[in-house]
Design a protein around this motif. Structure first.
Motif, PDB file in Angstrom:
ATOM      1  N   GLY A   1       0.875  -1.174   0.100  1.00  0.00           N
ATOM      2  CA  GLY A   1      -0.150  -0.005  -0.064  1.00  0.00           C
ATOM      3  C   GLY A   1       0.713   1.171   0.030  1.00  0.00           C
ATOM      4  O   GLY A   1       0.738   2.195  -0.898  1.00  0.00           O
ATOM      5  N   SER A   2       1.954   1.305   0.966  1.00  0.00           N
ATOM      6  CA  SER A   2       2.882   2.530   0.689  1.00  0.00           C
ATOM      7  C   SER A   2       3.451   2.489  -0.480  1.00  0.00           C
ATOM      8  O   SER A   2       3.445   3.762  -0.932  1.00  0.00           O
ATOM      9  N   ARG A   3       3.896   1.707  -1.310  1.00  0.00           N
ATOM     10  CA  ARG A   3       4.404   1.821  -2.463  1.00  0.00           C
ATOM     11  C   ARG A   3       3.391   2.151  -3.479  1.00  0.00           C
ATOM     12  O   ARG A   3       3.864   3.281  -4.446  1.00  0.00           O
ATOM     13  N   MET A   4       2.128   1.905  -3.526  1.00  0.00           N
ATOM     14  CA  MET A   4       1.094   2.298  -4.461  1.00  0.00           C
ATOM     15  C   MET A   4       0.844   4.095  -4.011  1.00  0.00           C
ATOM     16  O   MET A   4       0.811   4.602  -4.882  1.00  0.00           O
ATOM     17  N   LEU A   5       0.848   4.332  -2.946  1.00  0.00           N
ATOM     18  CA  LEU A   5       0.644   5.739  -2.446  1.00  0.00           C
ATOM     19  C   LEU A   5       1.735   6.468  -2.944  1.00  0.00           C
ATOM     20  O   LEU A   5       1.898   7.514  -3.451  1.00  0.00           O
ATOM     21  N   ALA A   6       2.935   5.757  -2.822  1.00  0.00           N
ATOM     22  CA  ALA A   6       4.277   6.752  -3.198  1.00  0.00           C
ATOM     23  C   ALA A   6       3.958   6.970  -4.705  1.00  0.00           C
ATOM     24  O   ALA A   6       4.240   7.942  -5.318  1.00  0.00           O
ATOM     25  N   VAL A   7       3.657   6.014  -5.489  1.00  0.00           N
ATOM     26  CA  VAL A   7       3.530   5.964  -6.842  1.00  0.00           C
ATOM     27  C   VAL A   7       2.297   7.090  -7.376  1.00  0.00           C
ATOM     28  O   VAL A   7       2.485   8.120  -8.290  1.00  0.00           O
ATOM     29  N   ALA A   8       1.256   6.992  -6.368  1.00  0.00           N
ATOM     30  CA  ALA A   8       0.093   8.006  -6.694  1.00  0.00           C
ATOM     31  C   ALA A   8       0.851   9.477  -6.348  1.00  0.00           C
ATOM     32  O   ALA A   8       0.306  10.429  -7.216  1.00  0.00           O
ATOM     33  N   GLU A   9       1.476   9.604  -5.295  1.00  0.00           N
ATOM     34  CA  GLU A   9       2.110  10.756  -5.154  1.00  0.00           C
ATOM     35  C   GLU A   9       3.029  11.500  -6.331  1.00  0.00           C
ATOM     36  O   GLU A   9       2.753  12.709  -6.592  1.00  0.00           O
ATOM     37  N   ASP A  10       4.141  10.624  -6.517  1.00  0.00           N
ATOM     38  CA  ASP A  10       4.995  11.097  -7.761  1.00  0.00           C
ATOM     39  C   ASP A  10       5.441   9.905  -8.089  1.00  0.00           C
ATOM     40  O   ASP A  10       6.310   9.094  -7.542  1.00  0.00           O
ATOM     41  N   ALA A  11       5.351   9.432  -9.309  1.00  0.00           N
ATOM     42  CA  ALA A  11       5.520   8.252 -10.012  1.00  0.00           C
ATOM     43  C   ALA A  11       7.216   8.273 -10.214  1.00  0.00           C
ATOM     44  O   ALA A  11       7.925   7.044 -10.121  1.00  0.00           O
TER      45      ALA A  11
END
Lengths: 287, 323
Positions: A166-176
């Motif tokens: 989930g954290s990785r997905m959020l990181a991508v959402a924030e700034d790919a």
């Protein structure tokens, strides 16, 4: 009178939980990559047909249909991501809308072509019986759908907020780009998001099929329900989608009960337009 | 843009089409292509030039179609006499809906337009004096020539050709005028256009009203030719989607994009309907969906743009204009 109202609200809450489940898929995709999936309702429709096929081919009930629909739709979602979405998400907005709209037409009319227009239903005995809690009667198929949907929506929320994935997905959402520099593959995370979102629609579809008619055209109404839910709950928020889904379930049931079943869609659509006009960021979102 | 000499040739081809392709099926096909091209060209003003992707133009189409047939039913006018009524109602609805909706950007605008159109369809299905779910019909037997009820599609072909020419001339005038420049600036970057002093909200509203009025004309012409409208054929989501798709296939924001798109998709739909019969409707839209996906994936600018690009490159090699 009072007990009827409670019964109507209980039914609305259970249906609302299912709305919340497939809407959280839409909100996840939107939050991750700013793409609106216009085919989302048709994914749910396919989930319903999977449940129908599971019953006709092997006589299976929801215990078989739900996992099969989840897997089938998740694969479809990942496939769509790699074939289509990945290429259009950075393109002009017309391309994004065209792409997912085209997908919607393709899925809807393939179902129309293959299954015909007639309304199908699963036998009521598949999840039989009604539950009596005091004066309230609840069909067990609806209860099952509501409870399973709540649990899976909660799981989705936990995956997004409490796990490394989930954290990785959020990181991508924030700034790919930044995420990529940290060794996270945006492509893979976005594909997983599509898998989760489409899997959620599969589960929702297989659950609704137990008490709702199955037809190629249901996707259109369900897509609008998902849009309403997501815009009310704020784009990108799973808890928001849950609250909004339950609220819409109640509004729909109460308006069907109070002013007639044919007007319930009018109420929901009007609500959607009003929310967009007055609070485009949603009731809980921050503009 | 197209060379000056190409226009007369293009006009002659359109004028001469029904003389060469003279079977009833081909004439009807030609008339339908032009009818859809009128609707798609109307959509193009908002969707193509201003870049506001409306998926709810069926509302305005329905205004025209219902306006024409309701004024026959209640005022005994010939259906075409209801056209101004439909246009006025359409502009009124566009103004009421447009002011709050046009503030939304991107996907929000598209979703709001879908919801408004579906709302209109549901409401009209429940209004008895608009025929409810059964819809309205035109005069069963033509009373005068003004009822414009012909067996041959030829009169419709030339009627639609005239209207399309007027719509395209109007669009071209707008394209070259101040509004056209403003709309393209808004399309490229609304924020930049606003910061340079373009009256963004007003321009978007003007484009929306014009597009709504022209779409209502297409709806009224549809009602005149078919003599029937119900909530699905007048306000269904597929009407909006077809306008969008035809324009995008040809080239959104290009004058002739909608006509090219209609000339490809309408024959495709009619042929598959006539060859495949009842099942055809399903297959047609499967093909439609597939075409849209492929266009979005490979050529989101439409089919006309690369051709135009090649023409421009050949015609002036020295000064290469950005396209």
């Amino acid at each position: 009178m009072f007990s009827t109202l409670i019964q109507v609200i209980a039914g609305g809450l259970l249906l609302g939980a299912v709305y919340a489940l497939f809407s959280s898929g839409l909100t996840l995709i939107w939050g991750m990559m700013n793409v609106i999936n216009f085919a989302h309702g048709d994914f749910v429709m396919l989930g319903m047909y999977v449940a129908f096929v599971v019953w006709t081919v092997m006589g299976g009930g929801p215990a078989a249909a739900v996992p099969i629909a989840a897997l089938a739709l998740a694969s479809l979602g990942i496939g769509c991501y790699f074939v289509l979405i990945r290429h259009i998400m950075r393109g002009p907005m017309l391309a994004q809308i065209l792409g997912t709209f085209g997908l919607a037409l393709l899925l809807r009319y393939s179902a129309f072509w293959y299954f015909g227009t007639s309304f199908r239903t699963l036998p009521e005995t598949l999840v039989g019986g009604t539950l009596l809690i005091g004066p309230i009667r609840i069909e067990s198929s609806r209860l099952l759908a509501g409870v399973v949907a709540l649990v899976i929506t909660a799981c989705l929320h936990l995956i997004l907020t409490r796990t490394a994935l989930g954290s990785r997905m959020l990181a991508v959402a924030e700034d790919a780009t930044a995420a990529e520099l940290m060794g996270i593959r945006p492509d893979r995370m976005q594909a997983i998001a599509w898998g989760l979102a489409a899997g959620a629609t599969g589960v929702a579809g297989a659950l609704i099929a137990n008490f709702f008619y199955v037809a190629p055209s249901v996707g259109e109404t369900l897509a609008i329900v998902a849009f309403v839910t997501v815009s009310l709950g704020g784009f990108g928020s799973v808890p928001g989608a849950l609250a909004a889904g339950l609220l819409i379930g109640i509004i729909e049931s109460v308006s069907a009960y109070a002013i007639g079943a044919i007007y319930k869609d009018i109420v929901v659509y009007a609500l959607f337009v009003l929310v967009l006009w007055l609070r485009p960021a949603g009731l809980m979102g921050n503009a | 843009m197209m060379k000056r000499a190409a226009w007369p040739i293009f006009g002659i081809i359109l004028l001469g089409y029904p003389l060469i392709f003279s079977t009833p099926f081909q004439k009807r096909l030609g008339a339908l292509v032009l009818l859809y091209a009128i609707g798609a060209s109307a959509w193009n003003i908002v969707g193509g030039y201003a870049g506001l992707i409306s998926v709810g133009h069926a509302v305005f189409f329905g205004c025209g179609a219902y306006g024409a047939l309701a004024s026959y039913k209640y005022l005994s006018l010939p259906p075409i006499g209801g056209l101004p009524i439909g246009v006025v109602v359409s502009i009124g609805i566009a103004a009421i809906v447009g002011i709050p909706t046009l503030r939304l950007s991107g996907h929000y605008f598209s979703m709001a337009t879908i919801a408004v159109a579906e709302l209109a369809r549901l409401i009209v299905s429940n209004i008895d004096w608009l025929g409810g779910a059964q819809g309205l019909s035109g005069p069963p037997v033509p009373r005068t020539l003004l009822d414009l009820s012909f067996i041959s599609a030829l009169p419709y072909y030339y009627l639609f050709l005239g209207v399309l020419a007027a719509v395209l001339a109007f669009t071209r005038q707008m394209e070259r005028g101040r509004l056209g420049y403003y709309l393209r600036a808004i399309h490229d970057s609304e924020r930049a256009a606003r910061s340079l002093g373009a009256p963004v909200s007003r321009c978007k509203l003007y484009a929306y009203l014009m597009s709504a009025a022209l779409t209502a004309i297409a709806g009224a012409l549809y009602a005149v030719m078919f003599g029937f409208v119900d909530p699905e054929s007048g306000l269904g989501i597929l009407i909006s989607v077809k306008m969008l798709i035809m324009t995008a296939l040809g080239g959104a924001g290009l004058l002739l994009g909608p006509l090219v798109g209609a000339a490809i998709l309408v024959p495709l739909e009619e042929l598959s309907n006539s060859f495949l019969g009842g099942v055809g409707a399903g297959v047609t839209f499967v093909v439609y969906g597939a075409i849209i996906v492929v266009i979005a994936r490979l050529q989101p600018g439409g089919l006309v743009r690369p051709v135009l690009g090649a023409l421009i490159e050949r015609s002036d090699k020295v000064v290469r204009r950005p396209c």
